[in-house]
Design a protein around this motif. Sequence first.
Motif, PDB file in Angstrom:
ATOM      1  N   SER A 156      44.037 -30.429   0.570  1.00 20.55           N
ATOM      2  CA  SER A 156      44.245 -31.174   1.804  1.00 20.55           C
ATOM      3  C   SER A 156      44.442 -30.217   2.974  1.00 20.55           C
ATOM      4  O   SER A 156      45.172 -29.232   2.872  1.00 20.55           O
ATOM      5  N   GLY A 190      43.195 -39.754 -11.211  1.00 21.23           N
ATOM      6  CA  GLY A 190      43.365 -39.286  -9.851  1.00 21.23           C
ATOM      7  C   GLY A 190      43.159 -40.259  -8.724  1.00 21.23           C
ATOM      8  O   GLY A 190      43.121 -39.853  -7.567  1.00 21.23           O
ATOM      9  N   LEU A 210      44.042 -42.674  -3.098  1.00 21.35           N
ATOM     10  CA  LEU A 210      45.020 -41.897  -3.851  1.00 21.35           C
ATOM     11  C   LEU A 210      46.336 -42.668  -3.951  1.00 21.35           C
ATOM     12  O   LEU A 210      46.727 -43.379  -3.021  1.00 21.35           O
ATOM     13  N   VAL A 214      48.632 -36.838   0.030  1.00 18.50           N
ATOM     14  CA  VAL A 214      48.710 -35.417  -0.297  1.00 18.50           C
ATOM     15  C   VAL A 214      49.051 -34.632   0.968  1.00 18.50           C
ATOM     16  O   VAL A 214      48.361 -34.753   1.983  1.00 18.50           O
ATOM     17  N   ARG A 219      46.972 -29.384  -3.477  1.00 25.77           N
ATOM     18  CA  ARG A 219      45.756 -29.716  -4.206  1.00 25.77           C
ATOM     19  C   ARG A 219      45.859 -31.110  -4.815  1.00 25.77           C
ATOM     20  O   ARG A 219      46.948 -31.576  -5.155  1.00 25.77           O
ATOM     21  N   HIS A 220      44.706 -31.726  -4.979  1.00 23.36           N
ATOM     22  CA  HIS A 220      44.629 -33.003  -5.701  1.00 23.36           C
ATOM     23  C   HIS A 220      43.426 -32.940  -6.628  1.00 23.36           C
ATOM     24  O   HIS A 220      42.329 -32.545  -6.218  1.00 23.36           O
ATOM     25  N   TYR A 222      40.890 -35.019  -9.243  1.00 22.92           N
ATOM     26  CA  TYR A 222      40.435 -36.314  -9.726  1.00 22.92           C
ATOM     27  C   TYR A 222      39.225 -36.124 -10.628  1.00 22.92           C
ATOM     28  O   TYR A 222      38.489 -35.138 -10.519  1.00 22.92           O
TER      29      TYR A 222
END
Length: 313
Positions: A156, A190, A210, A214, A219-220, A222
Amino acid sequence: MGRPVKDIELDGSPVRLFAFWLRDLRGTADLTLQQLARRTGYGRTTVSDAMGGVTFPSRRVTLAVVEACEGDLRRWAEFWGQVRRALDGGTAAGLADLTPPPWEGPPTPSAGEGATVCPPGCARTDPHGYYTESVDTRLRLDTPAPEAVERRVVVSTCDGLARIPLAFSVPRHTDDGRAEHGLHVSVVQGGRLRSPEHPYESYFRQELALRTPVPAGARHTYVLRLRIPSEQPMAPHFVHIPLTRSERFRLYVRFDPARPPRAVWRLDGVPTAVIYQRAAGTPPLTVPPDATVAADFTEMKVGYGYGLRWEDA
């Protein structure tokens, strides 16, 4: 990570439709069947059958599963009632009255109430408030229908990232004369899919919502499952075309060992027109005995193609 149950084909049955979205909820919650059984107080077989698409689960079991997965109890209770009435009616006409997920969430908050806000000094060079750190794709061509599992890690660049736009191009195979042309996308981990669109024959887009916004710099991850209908041939290539910053792409293609491709070419930063050429203009790669070909790409340029192209046997 919760492992997905056996794939379910949507055939117009309200029971299968209900099971499809209930297992989608479980996938979003990232719960194994054993974990779900412990949280609901029901046996593993009971919760598994609720998502099997063969029998319609009771309201009590359904809401226990939804609550364990932190779903919307009110909307799921309404959906359950709609399916129950469709089944009691005994006709397909009742399907028109079903309102399955994804449902619209609460209104997007205004600025100052948790909306996406750029951090100080953010030049907003990443249009959607994030960039892609890595994409790992495993494509299976030795199955009844082509299937890819794709793991993406995004970073993000703005506080409160809550939605990620998704877009997929599925060109027709030259031998495909079918009227229908489709792509099935589901979330393994995710987030939850919303707003599916099919504006053009070969172009599909959705939005990944989501569960938790975030923050900038975080970090994310999926994971998506992409499947082409079993009767639909796949065009002989798989390519990642970054539309924004994308740092690394790994691709593994598992061909059918009984019918390996005649040739496989690596596409590394090619104009989109080159993707459709019969030969890519580079030496073909060696296909090993297990028929799995891998490719790794870094320093990718926006708007260019990276992946593999092959000639079917």
